[in-house]
Design a protein around this motif. Structure first.
Motif: not given
Length: 114
Positions: A20, A33, A46, A73
């Motif tokens: 992420f 993300s 995302t 997430v």
């Protein structure tokens, strides 16, 4: 949700191998993300399996943006857990009696229907 709560969720995700972007714009990476600020707003997005941006949402409120980001997430974590169980041929519920643990997360169901 505040930064500390988000940090707890992200630590679990990181341990599961989920990538992420925390406080910087997305790069050309698949299945990531991101949360970052742009023009005074919080942006949560995302990337899909082809690294194209999807589901870009702008928020004025920091907490709402954190909730959105952490939910994305966490969905990635659930997807990885589900895929791992499927690969091992496991059935049954996860610890904690999570309802519908044997059904794929919604985003996986959508991908299968395409």
């Amino acid at each position: 949700m505040d930064d500390i709560d988000a940090g707890r969720h992200l630590a679990v995700a990181e341990a599961a191998g989920i990538r992420f972007n925390w406080m910087h714009a997305p790069h050309n990476e698949p299945d990531v993300s991101s949360i970052y600020r742009r023009n005074g707003r919080w942006v949560v997005s995302t990337t899909d399996e082809r690294a194209s941006g999807e589901g870009v949402h702008e928020h004025l409120d920091h907490e709402a943006a954190l909730d959105d980001f952490v939910s994305r997430v966490n969905a990635s974590v659930r997807l990885i857990e589900w895929r791992n169980r499927e690969a091992l041929g496991c059935t049954g519920q996860r610890p904690g009696n999570v309802p519908n643990a044997d059904t794929p997360p919604a985003d996986e169901t959508r991908r299968r229907q395409r």
